[in-house]
Design an enzyme around this catalytic site. Structure first.
Site, PDB file in Angstrom:
ATOM      1  N   THR A  55     -86.709  56.594  -0.977  1.00 54.86           N
ATOM      2  CA  THR A  55     -86.626  55.158  -1.225  1.00 54.86           C
ATOM      3  C   THR A  55     -85.499  54.611  -0.355  1.00 54.86           C
ATOM      4  O   THR A  55     -84.735  55.368   0.248  1.00 54.86           O
ATOM      5  CB  THR A  55     -86.299  54.848  -2.707  1.00 54.86           C
ATOM      6  N   ALA A  65     -82.217  58.456  -2.936  1.00 57.13           N
ATOM      7  CA  ALA A  65     -81.736  57.175  -3.461  1.00 57.13           C
ATOM      8  C   ALA A  65     -80.524  56.794  -2.612  1.00 57.13           C
ATOM      9  O   ALA A  65     -79.600  57.603  -2.451  1.00 57.13           O
ATOM     10  CB  ALA A  65     -81.363  57.307  -4.928  1.00 57.13           C
ATOM     11  N   ILE A  70     -78.882  62.160  -2.235  1.00 49.63           N
ATOM     12  CA  ILE A  70     -78.106  60.961  -1.890  1.00 49.63           C
ATOM     13  C   ILE A  70     -78.404  60.567  -0.442  1.00 49.63           C
ATOM     14  O   ILE A  70     -78.337  61.391   0.475  1.00 49.63           O
ATOM     15  CB  ILE A  70     -76.594  61.243  -2.034  1.00 49.63           C
ATOM     16  N   LYS A  71     -78.725  59.283  -0.255  1.00 47.82           N
ATOM     17  CA  LYS A  71     -79.034  58.806   1.097  1.00 47.82           C
ATOM     18  C   LYS A  71     -77.864  57.958   1.582  1.00 47.82           C
ATOM     19  O   LYS A  71     -77.442  57.013   0.890  1.00 47.82           O
ATOM     20  CB  LYS A  71     -80.314  57.975   1.029  1.00 47.82           C
ATOM     21  N   VAL A  72     -77.352  58.293   2.763  1.00 48.29           N
ATOM     22  CA  VAL A  72     -76.224  57.529   3.316  1.00 48.29           C
ATOM     23  C   VAL A  72     -76.552  57.105   4.748  1.00 48.29           C
ATOM     24  O   VAL A  72     -77.266  57.809   5.456  1.00 48.29           O
ATOM     25  CB  VAL A  72     -74.900  58.337   3.289  1.00 48.29           C
TER      26      VAL A  72
END
Ligand code: E4P
Length: 219
Positions: free
Chosen positions: A27, A56, A82-84
């Site tokens: 997402t 996310a 975790i998306k960064v």
């Protein structure tokens, strides 16, 4: 090759997860906004529909904010990834978060050097955005090939290439040919992968011939 669904639409995920072909979900803030749902509830629902990683994305722009948000996102479910974003702050956060054992997907990658940096920072996934590069008139697929070649030169780099911003069935095929580890695919494109007019035509002929025999397979 793993297939992730690139959507925050719960109905799409439920429908396609039932095929058994979905290995995870990605997402981003735009997809969450489009879904109309609350971030935490939406990610929780998605994580219940797949045992694979569910990306996310953080929205802080400083490393300490990204780390705090990332660690919070990880409390939603065990399979949150975790998306960064691929910034210096994002790379610092990646280094800290993966050092603590959290999976991190580094997103918004548009160059091979960015992908090299993300791998050195310990990223679990690097997300090169194929379609958005194509939109500029360049060839997004070349980036997948470059990253594959660089990562293969240095086997100690364990980052997986997650082909993102996929817009067509051709993007999926070319990503697979070039050795991307994962493709994150919109539902529309995933459904189109199975389509071939000769399959439809052949099946119609087989069924017509079978009907003419008057037989049934099951007694
Ligand atoms: C997934 O991780 C990306 O955020 C997504 O593929 C971007 O796709 P888009 O360029 O079609 O918005």
């Amino acid at each position: 090759m793993q297939f992730f669904l690139d959507t925050a639409n719960i109905d799409e995920i439920r429908e396609l997860a039932a095929t058994g072909l979905i290995d995870g979900v990605t997402t981003n803030p735009s997809l969450i906004a489009r879904s109309g749902g609350d971030l935490v509830q939406t990610i929780k629902q998605i994580c219940a529909l797949t045992s694979g990683p569910v990306s996310a994305e953080v929205t802080a722009t400083d490393a300490s904010g990204m780390i705090a948000e990332g660690e919070f996102l990880r409390t939603i479910a065990d399979n949150v990834c975790i998306k960064v974003p691929l910034t210096w702050e994002g790379l610092k956060a990646t280094n800290v978060l993966t050092g603590k054992g959290h999976p991190v997907n580094v997103t918004l990658c548009f160059s091979a050097n960015q992908a090299l940096l993300a791998a050195k920072a310990g990223a679990t996934y690097i997300s090169p955005f194929i379609g958005r590069i194509d939109d500029t008139g360049a060839n997004g697929m070349e980036l997948i090939g470059e990253i594959r070649a660089i990562y293969d030169n240095y086997p100690a780099l364990e980052t997986q290439i997650l082909a993102a911003s996929i817009r067509s069935v051709l993007h999926v095929k070319e990503s697979a040919l070039l050795g991307a580890d994962v493709a994150t695919i919109p539902a529309r494109v995933l459904k189109a992968l199975v389509q071939h007019p000769l399959t439809d035509k052949g099946l119609a002929a087989f069924l017509a011939d079978w009907k003419s025999t008057g037989q049934s397979i099951l007694p």
